[in-house]
Write an enzyme that holds these catalytic residues in place. Structure first.
Site, PDB file in Angstrom:
ATOM      1  N   HIS B  62      36.920 156.315  -1.069  1.00 30.11           N
ATOM      2  CA  HIS B  62      36.725 154.948  -1.573  1.00 30.11           C
ATOM      3  C   HIS B  62      37.129 153.947  -0.508  1.00 30.11           C
ATOM      4  O   HIS B  62      37.678 154.314   0.536  1.00 30.11           O
ATOM      5  CB  HIS B  62      37.489 154.738  -2.885  1.00 30.11           C
ATOM      6  CG  HIS B  62      38.986 154.761  -2.770  1.00 30.11           C
ATOM      7  ND1 HIS B  62      39.677 155.850  -2.292  1.00 30.11           N
ATOM      8  CD2 HIS B  62      39.932 153.826  -3.078  1.00 30.11           C
ATOM      9  CE1 HIS B  62      40.977 155.584  -2.317  1.00 30.11           C
ATOM     10  NE2 HIS B  62      41.157 154.365  -2.777  1.00 30.11           N
ATOM     11  N   HIS B  64      39.374 151.449  -0.333  1.00 27.77           N
ATOM     12  CA  HIS B  64      40.683 150.866  -0.065  1.00 27.77           C
ATOM     13  C   HIS B  64      41.054 151.268   1.373  1.00 27.77           C
ATOM     14  O   HIS B  64      40.852 152.418   1.784  1.00 27.77           O
ATOM     15  CB  HIS B  64      41.742 151.358  -1.059  1.00 27.77           C
ATOM     16  CG  HIS B  64      41.684 150.638  -2.375  1.00 27.77           C
ATOM     17  ND1 HIS B  64      42.083 151.200  -3.556  1.00 27.77           N
ATOM     18  CD2 HIS B  64      41.272 149.366  -2.676  1.00 27.77           C
ATOM     19  CE1 HIS B  64      41.922 150.315  -4.541  1.00 27.77           C
ATOM     20  NE2 HIS B  64      41.424 149.201  -4.032  1.00 27.77           N
ATOM     21  N   ASP B  66      43.562 152.057   3.104  1.00 25.95           N
ATOM     22  CA  ASP B  66      44.403 153.202   3.504  1.00 25.95           C
ATOM     23  C   ASP B  66      43.628 154.514   3.474  1.00 25.95           C
ATOM     24  O   ASP B  66      44.174 155.557   3.836  1.00 25.95           O
ATOM     25  CB  ASP B  66      45.666 153.271   2.629  1.00 25.95           C
ATOM     26  CG  ASP B  66      45.366 153.342   1.135  1.00 25.95           C
ATOM     27  OD1 ASP B  66      44.380 152.726   0.686  1.00 25.95           O
ATOM     28  OD2 ASP B  66      46.119 154.020   0.415  1.00 25.95           O
ATOM     29  N   HIS B  67      42.356 154.452   3.080  1.00 32.56           N
ATOM     30  CA  HIS B  67      41.522 155.658   3.091  1.00 32.56           C
ATOM     31  C   HIS B  67      40.380 155.602   4.112  1.00 32.56           C
ATOM     32  O   HIS B  67      39.655 156.578   4.266  1.00 32.56           O
ATOM     33  CB  HIS B  67      40.977 155.927   1.681  1.00 32.56           C
ATOM     34  CG  HIS B  67      42.061 156.302   0.723  1.00 32.56           C
ATOM     35  ND1 HIS B  67      42.299 157.591   0.323  1.00 32.56           N
ATOM     36  CD2 HIS B  67      43.029 155.550   0.138  1.00 32.56           C
ATOM     37  CE1 HIS B  67      43.347 157.619  -0.490  1.00 32.56           C
ATOM     38  NE2 HIS B  67      43.803 156.382  -0.622  1.00 32.56           N
ATOM     39  N   HIS B 142      39.590 154.836 -10.589  1.00 31.31           N
ATOM     40  CA  HIS B 142      40.459 153.991  -9.778  1.00 31.31           C
ATOM     41  C   HIS B 142      40.026 152.530  -9.957  1.00 31.31           C
ATOM     42  O   HIS B 142      39.092 152.239 -10.694  1.00 31.31           O
ATOM     43  CB  HIS B 142      40.381 154.447  -8.310  1.00 31.31           C
ATOM     44  CG  HIS B 142      41.523 153.966  -7.474  1.00 31.31           C
ATOM     45  ND1 HIS B 142      42.827 153.943  -7.902  1.00 31.31           N
ATOM     46  CD2 HIS B 142      41.570 153.484  -6.190  1.00 31.31           C
ATOM     47  CE1 HIS B 142      43.607 153.474  -6.942  1.00 31.31           C
ATOM     48  NE2 HIS B 142      42.873 153.174  -5.898  1.00 31.31           N
ATOM     49  N   ASP B 212      42.643 158.956  -5.171  1.00 31.94           N
ATOM     50  CA  ASP B 212      43.341 157.904  -5.917  1.00 31.94           C
ATOM     51  C   ASP B 212      42.739 157.834  -7.304  1.00 31.94           C
ATOM     52  O   ASP B 212      41.554 157.505  -7.462  1.00 31.94           O
ATOM     53  CB  ASP B 212      43.134 156.538  -5.229  1.00 31.94           C
ATOM     54  CG  ASP B 212      44.026 156.370  -4.017  1.00 31.94           C
ATOM     55  OD1 ASP B 212      44.497 157.387  -3.472  1.00 31.94           O
ATOM     56  OD2 ASP B 212      44.250 155.217  -3.603  1.00 31.94           O
ATOM     57  N   HIS B 270      49.979 161.185  -1.103  1.00 30.88           N
ATOM     58  CA  HIS B 270      49.771 159.760  -1.378  1.00 30.88           C
ATOM     59  C   HIS B 270      51.041 159.140  -1.955  1.00 30.88           C
ATOM     60  O   HIS B 270      51.029 158.409  -2.938  1.00 30.88           O
ATOM     61  CB  HIS B 270      48.591 159.570  -2.344  1.00 30.88           C
ATOM     62  CG  HIS B 270      47.979 158.198  -2.285  1.00 30.88           C
ATOM     63  ND1 HIS B 270      48.303 157.210  -3.185  1.00 30.88           N
ATOM     64  CD2 HIS B 270      47.099 157.637  -1.439  1.00 30.88           C
ATOM     65  CE1 HIS B 270      47.622 156.115  -2.905  1.00 30.88           C
ATOM     66  NE2 HIS B 270      46.880 156.341  -1.841  1.00 30.88           N
TER      67      HIS B 270
END
Lengths: 303, 303
Positions: B62, B64, B66-67, B142, B212, B270
């Site tokens: 996805h 976000h 941090d991914h 999410h 997530d 995570h």
């Protein structure tokens, strides 16, 4: 007053040999200015014990990824860590579009104000001034529009000779005027000549930052007499052809630039991944300009 | 056949305590698949001795940051390091626009083909198949569209009992047929029953990746009987309210999911920046599902 720069990234283009893409943290009087922000800058800040939250100003030289890919992550982390105070970003205009797109698709509404100032890349211009510092841009010669930055300390106030002022019972209410260089006629008739009660302030220092550029005399006028001149030195001089094609500088040229512009000290960085060790680059720059140091990550250099 | 995953990032949201944002490297039969790509993934690959050039497939769960914030840097470095072979990226559709914008402003024309496959986030779908592996997506719950991935080994060929085949002088030209389970009538009249000359292949293994997500039974059917189930476990269960608001899972819930879906082993990661040490998260997951391990950066887990 503290005026120093810490190297967070020293690699050109790609991370390698434990060297990271370009980023530097300038500390001027305990205010923090981030200069370029390659991938992993936020990790480097943590590694070297700096708080990203203290950074209020960011200066991005150009939009090659090794100079800005870490910014979106840094801004996101500041948001997630609850920042509310504004941050000001000086950068090429399209960066705003790039950041906005990434915030859009992560559905992130940043809680703190991001003030964006587009750097203009056609001529030198003063872009910032506060009580401590003036920042000017200048035009570098790279493959895409690229801006250098000169950070100049503001003229400081004169220093009081406090022992003398106290022994002559001169009221402290006059101190601010004396610091500003004013002569005084006191109500009791005494004449206080400023030069007898103060000494000169420290000379303002200059930090020049030349990220990615071809050797090009047109910007040399903007970096005269730097106390510390950071200049990229991507290649050894035997790679001059490659430097010219990629619009980069050799270590020898960096030394020449420091000499031609009257720098006190030269700091070289943006090392090509072809150099596992850096002594050759240092030796080459020093062959022209003795007072040269390597930009080593984690090291802090007084300006 | 090697089937294992190495953790490159284990932190949620922001890097902290030497933990980096999410990334994992799956090695299936010496082919390399990158799963998520947080900022600093290319540095982590170097740190742990992997060649980014070996990665041919990237799966992004996805958008976000941090991914995926590390992907643009990784792709740029592959370009600068001379890659010519294609790379295939499975990711939410807008990532293509984000990458294109950054390449545009750096005036980068990537020399190798990037094949982009938009993951769809409404229902499970098989998105990939080669000789070794099948990859299916499934829908996580999410705050923004988010895809889980299931990596399933292909059914392997039967194993030959070579000693027996050789002692009976059965020609090697029949071996491929025997590996595929075929019985043979040889020209000399002998009847070769496959079951007498081969043994079962290894059971294909499954790796489930849940990046997530809220605890949500709707995706459990997609991750049944995983040999290794990676599941986010951002919080301890005393933070369940926070987990629900942010659409994340607690360590206790991750243990419950492993139990409910019949996983052999659970890997949790995570981790929230509020946890300096991770033992509490591990203990909590193990209280429900004993065979749990922490996703520790640099560690490799056999599937």
């Amino acid at each position: 007053m503290k005026f120093e720069v810490t190297i967070l990234g020293s690699s050109s283009a790609t991370p390698v040999y434990n060297r990271n893409p370009t980023a530097q943290l300038l500390n001027c009087n305990e205010k923090f200015y981030l200069i370029d922000c390659g991938e992993g800058t936020q990790q480097q800040l943590i590694k070297y014990g700096f708080k990203a939250s203290k950074i209020d100003y960011v200066f991005i030289s150009h939009l090659h990824g090794d100079h800005y890919f870490g910014l979106i992550g840094l801004l996101s982390s500041l948001h997630l860590n609850g920042r509310v105070k504004p941050i000001k970003i000086f950068a090429p205009e399209p960066l705003q579009e790039i950041l906005a797109l990434q915030f859009k698709y992560s559905e992130t509404v940043i809680r703190y104000p991001i003030e964006f100032v587009a750097t203009q890349t056609n001529e030198p211009v003063q872009i910032f001034e506060n009580a401590d510092l003036v920042v000017d841009t200048f035009v570098l010669n790279h493959r895409i529009p690229c801006t250098g930055f000169k950070f100049t300390q503001k003229k400081r106030l004169r220093k009081l000779i406090v022992d003398k002022l106290e022994s002559e019972h001169i009221d402290i209410e006059y101190y601010p005027l004396l610091k500003r260089g004013v002569d005084l006629n006191l109500p009791d008739g005494r004449i206080i000549l400023n030069k007898d009660y103060t000494t000169d302030s420290d000379t303002p220092k200059k930090y020049g930052y030349c990220s990615d550029t071809l050797f090009d005399e047109r910007y040399f006028g903007s970096i005269t007499d730097c106390d510390l001149l950071y200049h990229e030195a991507t290649f050894l001089h035997d790679m001059l052809d490659r430097a010219n094609v990629t619009h980069h500088t050799t270590a020898l040229q960096a030394g020449e630039i420091a000499k031609m512009t009257g720098a006190v000290k030269l700091l070289i960085g943006h090392f090509s991944s072809r150099y596992k060790t850096l002594q050759g680059l240092l030796d080459e720059a020093r062959s022209v300009f003795e007072n040269t140091e390597l930009a080593i990550e984690g090291n802090t250099y007084t300006i």
